[in-house]
Motif scaffolding. Structure first.
Motif, PDB file in Angstrom:
ATOM      1  N   ALA A  54       0.835  -1.204   0.000  1.00 52.61           N
ATOM      2  CA  ALA A  54       0.000   0.000   0.000  1.00 52.61           C
ATOM      3  C   ALA A  54       0.869   1.253   0.000  1.00 52.61           C
ATOM      4  N   ALA A  55       1.959   1.238   0.756  1.00 54.08           N
ATOM      5  CA  ALA A  55       2.850   2.397   0.795  1.00 54.08           C
ATOM      6  C   ALA A  55       3.545   2.607  -0.543  1.00 54.08           C
ATOM      7  N   ILE A  56       3.863   1.513  -1.251  1.00 53.82           N
ATOM      8  CA  ILE A  56       4.552   1.628  -2.536  1.00 53.82           C
ATOM      9  C   ILE A  56       3.584   1.978  -3.660  1.00 53.82           C
ATOM     10  N   ARG A  57       2.487   1.249  -3.734  1.00 54.53           N
ATOM     11  CA  ARG A  57       1.576   1.388  -4.885  1.00 54.53           C
ATOM     12  C   ARG A  57       0.292   2.152  -4.567  1.00 54.53           C
ATOM     13  N   GLY A  58       0.003   2.410  -3.295  1.00 51.05           N
ATOM     14  CA  GLY A  58      -1.195   3.164  -2.947  1.00 51.05           C
ATOM     15  C   GLY A  58      -2.322   2.316  -2.415  1.00 51.05           C
ATOM     16  N   ASN A  59      -2.381   1.032  -2.789  1.00 54.83           N
ATOM     17  CA  ASN A  59      -3.464   0.154  -2.357  1.00 54.83           C
ATOM     18  C   ASN A  59      -2.944  -1.261  -2.167  1.00 54.83           C
ATOM     19  N   ALA A  60      -3.588  -1.991  -1.282  1.00 55.84           N
ATOM     20  CA  ALA A  60      -3.409  -3.434  -1.154  1.00 55.84           C
ATOM     21  C   ALA A  60      -4.722  -3.972  -0.591  1.00 55.84           C
ATOM     22  N   TYR A  61      -4.845  -5.289  -0.497  1.00 55.64           N
ATOM     23  CA  TYR A  61      -6.132  -5.872  -0.123  1.00 55.64           C
ATOM     24  C   TYR A  61      -5.945  -7.064   0.808  1.00 55.64           C
ATOM     25  N   LEU A  62      -6.993  -7.315   1.601  1.00 54.37           N
ATOM     26  CA  LEU A  62      -7.106  -8.537   2.385  1.00 54.37           C
ATOM     27  C   LEU A  62      -8.376  -9.246   1.933  1.00 54.37           C
ATOM     28  N   MET A  63      -8.239 -10.502   1.573  1.00 55.30           N
ATOM     29  CA  MET A  63      -9.367 -11.285   1.079  1.00 55.30           C
ATOM     30  C   MET A  63      -9.861 -12.233   2.156  1.00 55.30           C
ATOM     31  N   VAL A  64     -11.174 -12.305   2.321  1.00 54.26           N
ATOM     32  CA  VAL A  64     -11.805 -13.165   3.328  1.00 54.26           C
ATOM     33  C   VAL A  64     -12.521 -14.311   2.622  1.00 54.26           C
ATOM     34  N   SER A  65     -12.159 -15.533   2.991  1.00 53.20           N
ATOM     35  CA  SER A  65     -12.801 -16.728   2.425  1.00 53.20           C
ATOM     36  C   SER A  65     -13.554 -17.452   3.530  1.00 53.20           C
ATOM     37  N   PRO A  66     -14.804 -17.831   3.296  1.00 52.70           N
ATOM     38  CA  PRO A  66     -15.592 -18.493   4.349  1.00 52.70           C
ATOM     39  C   PRO A  66     -15.069 -19.899   4.634  1.00 52.70           C
ATOM     40  N   PRO A  67     -15.420 -20.447   5.794  1.00 53.76           N
ATOM     41  CA  PRO A  67     -14.986 -21.808   6.120  1.00 53.76           C
ATOM     42  C   PRO A  67     -15.530 -22.823   5.117  1.00 53.76           C
ATOM     43  N   GLU A  68     -14.694 -23.798   4.772  1.00 55.32           N
ATOM     44  CA  GLU A  68     -15.128 -24.879   3.899  1.00 55.32           C
ATOM     45  C   GLU A  68     -14.219 -26.080   4.104  1.00 55.32           C
ATOM     46  N   GLY A  69     -14.772 -27.251   3.915  1.00 56.52           N
ATOM     47  CA  GLY A  69     -13.999 -28.477   4.074  1.00 56.52           C
ATOM     48  C   GLY A  69     -13.464 -28.603   5.488  1.00 56.52           C
ATOM     49  N   ARG A  70     -12.169 -28.882   5.605  1.00 57.61           N
ATOM     50  CA  ARG A  70     -11.535 -29.021   6.917  1.00 57.61           C
ATOM     51  C   ARG A  70     -11.217 -27.671   7.552  1.00 57.61           C
ATOM     52  N   GLN A  71     -11.422 -26.638   6.816  1.00 63.47           N
ATOM     53  CA  GLN A  71     -11.154 -25.299   7.340  1.00 63.47           C
ATOM     54  C   GLN A  71     -12.277 -24.898   8.281  1.00 63.47           C
ATOM     55  N   ALA A  72     -11.940 -24.748   9.566  1.00 65.18           N
ATOM     56  CA  ALA A  72     -12.971 -24.519  10.578  1.00 65.18           C
ATOM     57  C   ALA A  72     -13.349 -23.055  10.711  1.00 65.18           C
ATOM     58  N   ASP A  73     -12.505 -22.154  10.262  1.00 67.31           N
ATOM     59  CA  ASP A  73     -12.772 -20.731  10.438  1.00 67.31           C
ATOM     60  C   ASP A  73     -12.466 -19.985   9.145  1.00 67.31           C
ATOM     61  N   PHE A  74     -12.733 -18.696   9.153  1.00 66.42           N
ATOM     62  CA  PHE A  74     -12.484 -17.869   7.975  1.00 66.42           C
ATOM     63  C   PHE A  74     -10.987 -17.829   7.661  1.00 66.42           C
ATOM     64  N   ARG A  75     -10.679 -17.731   6.383  1.00 66.51           N
ATOM     65  CA  ARG A  75      -9.294 -17.590   5.940  1.00 66.51           C
ATOM     66  C   ARG A  75      -9.102 -16.181   5.392  1.00 66.51           C
ATOM     67  N   ILE A  76      -8.046 -15.512   5.847  1.00 60.94           N
ATOM     68  CA  ILE A  76      -7.752 -14.139   5.438  1.00 60.94           C
ATOM     69  C   ILE A  76      -6.374 -14.127   4.800  1.00 60.94           C
ATOM     70  N   THR A  77      -6.278 -13.619   3.578  1.00 62.94           N
ATOM     71  CA  THR A  77      -5.008 -13.621   2.853  1.00 62.94           C
ATOM     72  C   THR A  77      -4.715 -12.229   2.288  1.00 62.94           C
TER      73      THR A  77
END
Length: 460
Positions: free
Chosen positions: A112-135
């Motif tokens: 964000a400091a270099i290019r002005g923007n960045a993002y965090l993506m939220v994926s809902p739980p699925e399969g063996r994933q018990a909680d939300f995934r944030i990348t």
């Protein structure tokens, strides 16, 4: 001629966002190059560039990296704090740790400091994933668009990447109701991709968006009301070019004029068999110059003065420091007998900038946690203090605050403890207090020496 897709159809959103992402990437690649010290070579006449290319490459001094790192190095999330009953702050911190966001958030802040923007993506739980995934997501791969009249409610987002296994360009379009996936053969330079539906086994094309919202939080660096985030380097790349030019000129002067040039008069210059002049002397440190002619005189020109180049470079560095609110000693690498008060004054502009940048980054972090089911009212983001003070100064201030009745938890927070450390210390204090009270009660009401059925018989 192919018919244009209907407005707000998946294909319309795909083409619209892909074009916007391509334009933004082209503009921000410049700032990424400057951060990575891939500056344009200083200007020289075309005929002189090849002979001096080695010197030109050596002339790049990367102050852009220092400007960005001075800011990002002090942007650190310490934890979450809740003002309501429950364990939302503990769940938020656990989610943060499970998704490795101590490092992931730093990656987002840096981009964000270099290019002005960045993002965090939220994926809902699925399969063996018990909680939300944030990348964390790179700004050359993700772009979002807000609803008209609402900067914080997203209408659509596009995630773009190159599939190395198939060599296809892939993208996923996120709308509040549905998710659409496309791919295309890698387009030729300057060409537009020819998109087609990307079928995934076990998934319905255009399937339902489980979150019901566009699943991205945006980390924006110094946005404006009608403009998106901007790079920290936007105003100083020209000054970096000036510095590189000054260094290049200085190096060429060093190469050809920094050593005193010798001269001689009153002697005959020898020639070779072809009548060409021969250099009469082989100059070296361990040699002397001798001429047989009686009228020969020797001398030398003064070496080139490099102080003007050094002063010019220093002036440009001060310009960078002033424009970016970066302490000058960070860039110049020199500190001469600076008092604690002088250091604090030198860093005041940087500290103010950090607090300002955090306000907008916090909006994106709160949006991300809200998508993961944690409201900001339940778990407020706590940042580590960007101010650096000596231990003595800090402890002295906290001791004085304690005399005013400030609670210990608040003092711990001012000291720099994370919410998790504060909770642990509070429990340790409660446990120590309970043990102390138990000891006092035992001493007051427990069996006394020489009294009771277990006491030894008194001596008669």
């Amino acid at each position: 001629m192919a018919q244009a897709p209907a407005v707000q159809s998946p294909e319309w959103w795909r083409d619209r966002l892909y074009a916007a992402l391509s334009r933004r990437t082209e503009k921000t690649n410049v700032f990424d190059d400057y951060y990575e010290c891939e500056h344009p070579l200083p200007f020289l006449h075309e005929k002189a560039r090849d002979p001096f290319r080695r010197l030109l490459r050596m002339s790049r001094a990367n102050y852009m990296e220092l400007v960005v790192d001075a800011l990002v190095g002090r942007l650190e999330v310490a934890g979450f704090q809740s003002d309501v009953e429950g364990k939302a702050d503990e769940r938020a911190w656990q989610l943060w740790q499970d998704n490795n966001l101590d490092g992931g958030s730093q990656l987002g802040f840096l981009e964000a400091a270099i290019r002005g923007n960045a993002y965090l993506m939220v994926s809902p739980p699925e399969g063996r994933q018990a909680d939300f995934r944030i990348t964390p997501e790179h700004p050359t791969q993700v772009i979002t668009e807000a609803m008209p009249g609402s900067a914080y409610k997203l209408a659509a987002a596009l995630k773009l990447w190159m599939d190395e296994w198939t060599a296809n360009l892939c993208c996923t379009l996120y709308l509040p109701g549905n998710i659409y996936k496309f791919d295309a053969p890698e387009p030729k330079t300057g060409g537009k991709p020819v998109w087609r539906r990307r079928e995934v086994a076990g998934e319905e094309w255009g399937g339902k968006n489980a979150l019901g919202e566009v699943p991205f939080g945006e980390l924006a660096n110094r946005p404006r009301m009608l403009k998106p985030g901007a790079s920290e380097l936007r105003s100083v790349t020209g000054i970096q070019d000036r510095i590189n030019k000054t260094i290049a000129d200085r190096m060429m002067t060093q190469e050809f004029a920094a050593f005193p040039q010798k001269w001689v008069t009153g002697m005959e210059i020898p020639v070779d068999e072809n009548g060409q002049d021969i250099e009469p002397f082989d100059v070296a440190v361990n040699k002397i110059l001798i001429a047989e002619e009686n009228g020969a005189k020797f001398g030398q020109f003064a070496a080139a003065d490099l102080s003007g180049y050094l002063k010019g470079k220093e002036a440009d560095v001060h310009d960078i420091a002033a424009i970016t609110s970066t302490p000058p000693h960070y860039l110049l690498g020199s500190m001469v007998n600076l008092s604690a008060e002088a250091l604090k004054a030198a860093e005041a502009g940087l500290i103010h900038k950090i607090y300002q940048r955090r306000r907008f980054l916090e909006e994106g972090l709160e949006q991300t946690m809200r998508l993961a089911g944690i409201a900001s009212s339940q778990a407020r983001i706590v940042w580590k203090s960007p101010e650096w003070r000596t231990e003595g100064e800090l402890v002295d201030a906290l001791v004085k605050m304690s005399t005013l009745g400030v609670p210990r938890e608040v003092l711990w927070e001012r000291w720099g403890a994370t919410p998790q450390e504060i909770e642990r210390w509070r429990l340790l204090n409660e446990s120590a207090l309970q043990r102390a009270m138990a000891g006092d009660l035992a001493a007051e009401y427990g069996p006394k020496p020489g009294i009771g059925p277990e006491a030894e018989p008194a001596d008669l």
